[in-house]
Design an enzyme around this catalytic site. Structure first.
Site, PDB file in Angstrom:
ATOM      1  N   HIS A   1      91.481 194.652   6.236  1.00 29.93           N
ATOM      2  CA  HIS A   1      92.413 194.568   7.611  1.00 29.93           C
ATOM      3  C   HIS A   1      91.344 195.196   7.996  1.00 29.93           C
ATOM      4  O   HIS A   1      91.729 195.762   9.698  1.00 29.93           O
ATOM      5  CB  HIS A   1      93.579 195.195   7.127  1.00 29.93           C
ATOM      6  CG  HIS A   1      93.994 193.989   6.367  1.00 29.93           C
ATOM      7  ND1 HIS A   1      95.737 194.765   6.997  1.00 29.93           N
ATOM      8  CD2 HIS A   1      94.667 193.438   5.693  1.00 29.93           C
ATOM      9  CE1 HIS A   1      96.696 193.354   6.411  1.00 29.93           C
ATOM     10  NE2 HIS A   1      95.191 192.829   5.602  1.00 29.93           N
TER      11      HIS A   1
ATOM     12  N   SER B   1      90.018 188.569   8.718  1.00 36.49           N
ATOM     13  CA  SER B   1      89.511 187.652   8.164  1.00 36.49           C
ATOM     14  C   SER B   1      88.737 186.717   8.403  1.00 36.49           C
ATOM     15  O   SER B   1      88.795 186.094  10.082  1.00 36.49           O
ATOM     16  CB  SER B   1      91.173 187.130   7.897  1.00 36.49           C
ATOM     17  OG  SER B   1      92.236 186.785   6.898  1.00 36.49           O
TER      18      SER B   1
ATOM     19  N   LYS C   1     103.273 179.952   5.795  1.00 36.14           N
ATOM     20  CA  LYS C   1     101.920 179.175   4.593  1.00 36.14           C
ATOM     21  C   LYS C   1     101.775 179.595   3.527  1.00 36.14           C
ATOM     22  O   LYS C   1     101.908 178.431   2.243  1.00 36.14           O
ATOM     23  CB  LYS C   1     100.586 178.677   5.533  1.00 36.14           C
ATOM     24  CG  LYS C   1     100.172 177.912   4.849  1.00 36.14           C
ATOM     25  CD  LYS C   1      98.918 177.666   6.345  1.00 36.14           C
ATOM     26  CE  LYS C   1      98.450 176.257   5.838  1.00 36.14           C
ATOM     27  NZ  LYS C   1      97.359 176.411   7.082  1.00 36.14           N
ATOM     28  N   ASP C   2     102.234 180.776   2.988  1.00 32.69           N
ATOM     29  CA  ASP C   2     101.605 181.372   1.793  1.00 32.69           C
ATOM     30  C   ASP C   2     102.647 181.175   0.535  1.00 32.69           C
ATOM     31  O   ASP C   2     102.806 180.679  -0.339  1.00 32.69           O
ATOM     32  CB  ASP C   2     101.355 182.717   1.729  1.00 32.69           C
ATOM     33  CG  ASP C   2     100.035 183.143   1.963  1.00 32.69           C
ATOM     34  OD1 ASP C   2      99.724 182.298   2.141  1.00 32.69           O
ATOM     35  OD2 ASP C   2      99.762 184.698   2.580  1.00 32.69           O
TER      36      ASP C   2
ATOM     37  N   GLU D   1      86.471 182.020 -24.051  1.00 31.30           N
ATOM     38  CA  GLU D   1      88.030 181.056 -24.105  1.00 31.30           C
ATOM     39  C   GLU D   1      87.428 180.274 -22.359  1.00 31.30           C
ATOM     40  O   GLU D   1      86.286 181.192 -21.952  1.00 31.30           O
ATOM     41  CB  GLU D   1      89.035 182.591 -22.735  1.00 31.30           C
ATOM     42  CG  GLU D   1      89.388 182.589 -23.988  1.00 31.30           C
ATOM     43  CD  GLU D   1      91.727 182.140 -23.954  1.00 31.30           C
ATOM     44  OE1 GLU D   1      91.300 180.998 -24.838  1.00 31.30           O
ATOM     45  OE2 GLU D   1      92.073 182.699 -23.449  1.00 31.30           O
TER      46      GLU D   1
HETATM   47  C1  HEM Z   1      91.834 190.473  -9.092  1.00 32.54           C
HETATM   48  C2  HEM Z   1      91.773 189.680  -8.370  1.00 32.54           C
HETATM   49  C3  HEM Z   1      91.948 189.374  -6.846  1.00 32.54           C
HETATM   50  C4  HEM Z   1      92.799 189.015  -6.064  1.00 32.54           C
HETATM   51  C5  HEM Z   1      94.528 190.003  -6.175  1.00 32.54           C
HETATM   52  C6  HEM Z   1      92.578 189.246  -4.436  1.00 32.54           C
HETATM   53  C7  HEM Z   1      92.687 189.141  -3.648  1.00 32.54           C
HETATM   54  C8  HEM Z   1      92.367 189.103  -2.516  1.00 32.54           C
HETATM   55  C9  HEM Z   1      93.576 188.932  -1.169  1.00 32.54           C
HETATM   56  C10 HEM Z   1      95.238 189.219  -0.894  1.00 32.54           C
HETATM   57  C11 HEM Z   1      92.974 188.393  -0.046  1.00 32.54           C
HETATM   58  C12 HEM Z   1      93.158 188.203   1.453  1.00 32.54           C
HETATM   59  C13 HEM Z   1      93.955 186.568   1.394  1.00 32.54           C
HETATM   60  C14 HEM Z   1      92.715 185.383   1.136  1.00 32.54           C
HETATM   61  O1  HEM Z   1      91.588 185.231   2.257  1.00 32.54           O
HETATM   62  O2  HEM Z   1      92.741 184.837   0.172  1.00 32.54           O
HETATM   63  C15 HEM Z   1      91.522 188.181  -0.387  1.00 32.54           C
HETATM   64  C16 HEM Z   1      90.320 188.261   0.424  1.00 32.54           C
HETATM   65  C17 HEM Z   1      89.360 188.194   0.296  1.00 32.54           C
HETATM   66  N1  HEM Z   1      88.557 188.224  -1.405  1.00 32.54           N
HETATM   67 FE1  HEM Z   1      90.015 188.914  -2.908  1.00 32.54          FE
HETATM   68  N2  HEM Z   1      91.226 188.668  -4.358  1.00 32.54           N
HETATM   69  C18 HEM Z   1      90.492 189.107  -5.751  1.00 32.54           C
HETATM   70  C19 HEM Z   1      88.794 189.304  -6.544  1.00 32.54           C
HETATM   71  C20 HEM Z   1      88.056 188.468  -5.624  1.00 32.54           C
HETATM   72  C21 HEM Z   1      86.576 188.638  -5.711  1.00 32.54           C
HETATM   73  C22 HEM Z   1      86.652 187.907  -7.569  1.00 32.54           C
HETATM   74  C23 HEM Z   1      86.639 187.974  -4.869  1.00 32.54           C
HETATM   75  C24 HEM Z   1      84.954 187.474  -4.561  1.00 32.54           C
HETATM   76  C25 HEM Z   1      83.010 187.848  -5.492  1.00 32.54           C
HETATM   77  C26 HEM Z   1      86.776 188.118  -3.746  1.00 32.54           C
HETATM   78  C27 HEM Z   1      86.537 188.149  -2.387  1.00 32.54           C
HETATM   79  C28 HEM Z   1      87.043 187.844  -0.972  1.00 32.54           C
HETATM   80  C29 HEM Z   1      86.942 188.416   0.108  1.00 32.54           C
HETATM   81  C30 HEM Z   1      85.440 187.694   0.630  1.00 32.54           C
HETATM   82  C31 HEM Z   1      87.725 187.741   0.996  1.00 32.54           C
HETATM   83  C32 HEM Z   1      87.789 187.464   2.587  1.00 32.54           C
HETATM   84  C33 HEM Z   1      88.430 186.100   2.655  1.00 32.54           C
HETATM   85  C34 HEM Z   1      88.227 185.692   4.325  1.00 32.54           C
HETATM   86  O3  HEM Z   1      88.495 186.533   5.069  1.00 32.54           O
HETATM   87  O4  HEM Z   1      87.822 184.870   4.227  1.00 32.54           O
HETATM   88  N3  HEM Z   1      87.708 188.852  -4.311  1.00 32.54           N
HETATM   89  N4  HEM Z   1      91.254 188.217  -2.000  1.00 32.54           N
END
Ligand code: HEM
Lengths: 428, 260
Positions: free
Chosen positions: A216, A220, A244-245, A288
């Site tokens: 935030h 994004s 959309k979500d 797994e």
């Molecule tokens: C417990 C696991 C995770 C949760 C609950 C989580 C949750 C979220 C949420 C709610 C968002 C915003 C919505 C979205 O853009 O999809 C987000 C964005 C993002 N996440 Fe995660 N995430 C997790 C793991 C990861 C992992 C493992 C990575 C990379 C190694 C990652 C990288 C990113 C990035 C780079 C964004 C910004 C995406 C963009 O704006 O293009 N996340 N994450």
């Protein structure tokens, strides 16, 4: 009234709370008005879905723990009691068990999205790195969870994986003994794994919070990989992305339900239906499915220590991805070489997964080695690709692309209807 | 959107494909017969064939239970294959289980109740081994789910596997030849013969029929939640399909004013 927050909410109760603890303002700002690029495709659902999955895992896990016994003699029996005697215990367990696989499917797609559209690049490096930390925490949690039912694969999987730490010079054996709480995997190991398995999801929850705070701040990314230029490029999070979500959520629930109710054992190993037996090694010890590619890398390297380093390195390298990639362009849509490399990387992961599921014999050894070399070659090549690649022309802005967008997102120009564009400003 | 669906499908396929049974059967073991089991019918929505499972229980009760325990099953669980309360009471009453110690502290036995778990054939593993040439007959509660091939394997092992050893193969003393058992030499004597049991419903008790029925019962023992799970699953999936449709319509409406 000094120090109170000036709340915009009309409802007196809400207002009373909000002026003392501005949760409502926070939610409304971060999930209501939050200006979000208007050109997301469905890949942008997966973070929200992963969050929901985390909550489901915690909810089912807490109820499972009420009926689970973390002892070597009691664990297997207590899981069967959950399956047979606890009311809807089978549902709790099957949701939790398959929820782990769902989690990895979501996370792998989420990471693919980040890599494909260059979401890891400045200014989102820390957002990305908290994500990689989440991946590691998730793997640790899933691994320890798999040990809890104390079947043959639980026991022998735990033995193989914990033994890996023994390869670390000097302190290795000490670490292994610490993990085991003794001189072999046994009761103390199970006890501490249960404790940690209960703890880690809450730590994950905390890191997700950091992840979202970082998101935030930077805002994004989007499928075009270009920065938001004006209000015309964004829509308020609610109702556009809540709607959309919600679609993504329904589809996710449907897929999840089909697996849980119709094919709940598709991801499981038959050997784990045999209680752990110290005296009898299973024919094949496999982790797994979601850990198989890394297991393949481990077994492809002839030296134990080097293998362990490569295995951990294959994930840790993600931490430095933002600096390995020298291209100023984010989205693979405008990077012809990187785009091909991304698909090759996915294919390579599938190949490694397949190798990891099979005994390292004959052709599999060769395939595993080629797969491992290709995996690291991807990262090694990134700086050079960034320098040499000629990117396609970038659109001027999200609302005015110079190119017709590829399938899905992107979008023709033209201003938003007045009402929409004004919305984010109303409350600000 | 299209790309997204493809990638998701890919991830699912990867998960499923990699997780699929990969322990290849040894070259000299024949392929398992592929039977159409009741629970596999209707795109996997099928329930357990109760008549067959009841006959299978009879086979377990009269034959297999002489050597194999089934410790996670209680007599009351037989409701799941359609036995009435009275039938369950009657079955339990024929079994003896350890009771509370008597006034002098000596162990006692008593007839089983519906709430009791299936009586063990042997007091402990060593006794079971001693009676079986050193081999432990595995507990049958999860036996089917713990073998590659599941019901097909059980059916093949006890229904078709016991054949004469090929010429030149010497079967060690106390062992038996079975084409489907890994390594072929098994400690279990052929448990089934034509007419091993007399079915109450008049079904002819051939070896194949008995094997089929006992495999059905062992499926129930391993997956007692099968019927309930699928009944619930159809309703949950139906609801989610509707919800997805409505949600998608709402999303389209919300976004209709946006040029995106
Ligand atoms: C417990 C696991 C995770 C949760 C609950 C989580 C949750 C979220 C949420 C709610 C968002 C915003 C919505 C979205 O853009 O999809 C987000 C964005 C993002 N996440 Fe995660 N995430 C997790 C793991 C990861 C992992 C493992 C990575 C990379 C190694 C990652 C990288 C990113 C990035 C780079 C964004 C910004 C995406 C963009 O704006 O293009 N996340 N994450």
């Amino acid at each position: 009234m000094a120090g109170l927050h000036t709340s915009d909410f009309k409802n007196p109760v809400v207002r009373w709370i909000d002026s003392r603890l501005p949760l409502f303002t926070l939610m409304s700002k971060e999930y209501g008005q939050f200006p979000t690029p208007k050109n997301f495709n469905y890949f942008w659902n997966f973070g929200a879905l992963a969050t929901i999955n985390l909550l489901i895992m915690i909810a089912t896990g807490v109820f499972l723990a009420m009926n689970y016994t973390p002892t070597a003699t009691g664990a297997f029996d207590s899981v069967q009691r959950i399956m047979r005697d606890v009311n809807y215990g089978w549902l709790l367990r099957l949701v939790h068990m398959n929820g782990a696989s769902m989690f990895f499917i979501l996370i792998y797609v989420h990471i693919f999205r980040g890599m494909y559209y260059g979401s890891y690049k400045a200014p989102r490096e820390l957002l990305w790195m908290t994500g990689v930390a989440l991946l590691l925490l998730l793997m640790a949690t899933a691994f320890m969870g798999y040990v809890l039912p104390w079947g043959q694969m639980s026991y022998w999987g735990a033995t193989v994986i914990t033994n890996l730490f023994g390869a670390i010079p000097l302190v290795g054996q000490w670490i292994v003994t610490l993990l085991w709480g003794g001189f072999a995997v046994g009761d103390p190991t199970l006890n501490r794994f249960f404790s940690l398995h209960y703890l880690l999801p809450f730590i994950i929850f905390g890191v997700v919070f950091l992840h979202v705070v970082a998101l935030h701040i930077t805002g994004s990314n989007n499928p075009l990989g270009i920065e938001v230029k004006s209000e015309q490029d964004t829509v308020p999070f609610h109702p556009y992305y809540t709607a959309k979500d919600s679609v993504g959520m329904c589809v996710y629930f449907l897929v999840f339900a089909l697996i849980v109710f119709l094919r709940p054992y598709i991801f499981s190993e038959v050997d784990n239906n045999i209680p752990a037996n110290v005296l009898q090694t299973p024919n094949e010890i496999v982790p797994e499915w979601y850990l198989l590619p890394y297991y393949a890398i481990l077994r492809s390297v002839p030296d134990k220590l080097a293998g362990v380093c490569c295995m951990f390195g294959s994930i840790l390298v993600l931490f430095v991805l933002p600096w390995l990639d020298t291209s100023p362009v984010r989205s693979a849509r405008f990077r012809p070489i990187y785009r091909i490399m991304m698909f090759a990387l996915v294919a390579d992961m599938v190949l490694l997964g397949h190798v990891g599921a099979n005994r390292p014999e004959g052709l599999f050894i060769l395939e595993g080695r080629i797969g491992t070399v290709l995996y690291f070659a991807f990262y090694a090549a990134l700086p050079f690709v960034g320098w040499l690649e000629r990117p396609l022309p970038l659109p001027e802005s999200i609302s005015r692309p110079v190119l017709p967008p590829r399938s899905g997102g992107g979008g023709g120009g033209g201003p938003l209807p007045a009402g929409v564009a004004a919305k984010p400003m109303e409350k600000a | 959107m299209k790309g997204c669906v493809i990638v998701m499908a890919g991830a699912l396929a990867l998960g499923a494909g990699v997780a699929a049974p990969h322990v290849a059967r040894a070259a000299d073991e024949p392929a398992l017969p592929h039977m159409k089991w009741s629970w596999q019918k209707n795109f996997g929505l099928g329930t357990i064939d109760r008549a067959s499972a009841q006959r299978g229980f009879q086979v377990y009760n009269e034959v297999c239970s002489a050597c194999h325990s089934m410790k996670y099953m209680a007599y009351r669980n037989l409701e799941g294959i359609g036995l009435t309360e009275a039938q369950i009471k009657a079955v339990a009453a024929t079994k003896t289980v350890p009771g509370a110690p008597d006034d002098e502290g000596k162990p006692t036995t008593r007839p089983a109740l519906p709430s009791d778990h299936f009586a063990d054939p042997f007091p402990n593993d060593n006794a079971a081994r001693a009676a079986n040439n050193g081999a432990l007959p595995p507990d049958q509660s999860l036996l089917l789910s713990a073998r590659e091939g599941h019901a097909d394997y059980i059916y093949a092992l006890v229904g078709k596997g016991y054949v004469d050893a090929p010429a030149g193969v010497k079967v060690p003393d106390g062992l038996y030849y079975n084409t489907y058992f890994p390594g072929h030499f098994i400690h279990m004597p052929p448990p089934l013969a034509d007419g091993s049991v007399t079915y109450a419903d008049g079904t002819k008790a051939s070896v194949a029929q008995e094997a089929h029925d006992v495999a059905t019962f062992l499926y129930f023992a391993s997956y007692p939640e099968n019927d309930q799970r699928k009944h619930l699953g159809v309703r949950v999936a139906g609801f989610l399909v509707l919800l997805t449709g409505v949600t998608y319509a709402v999303k389209r409406r919300v976004w209709s004013g946006i040029d995106h």
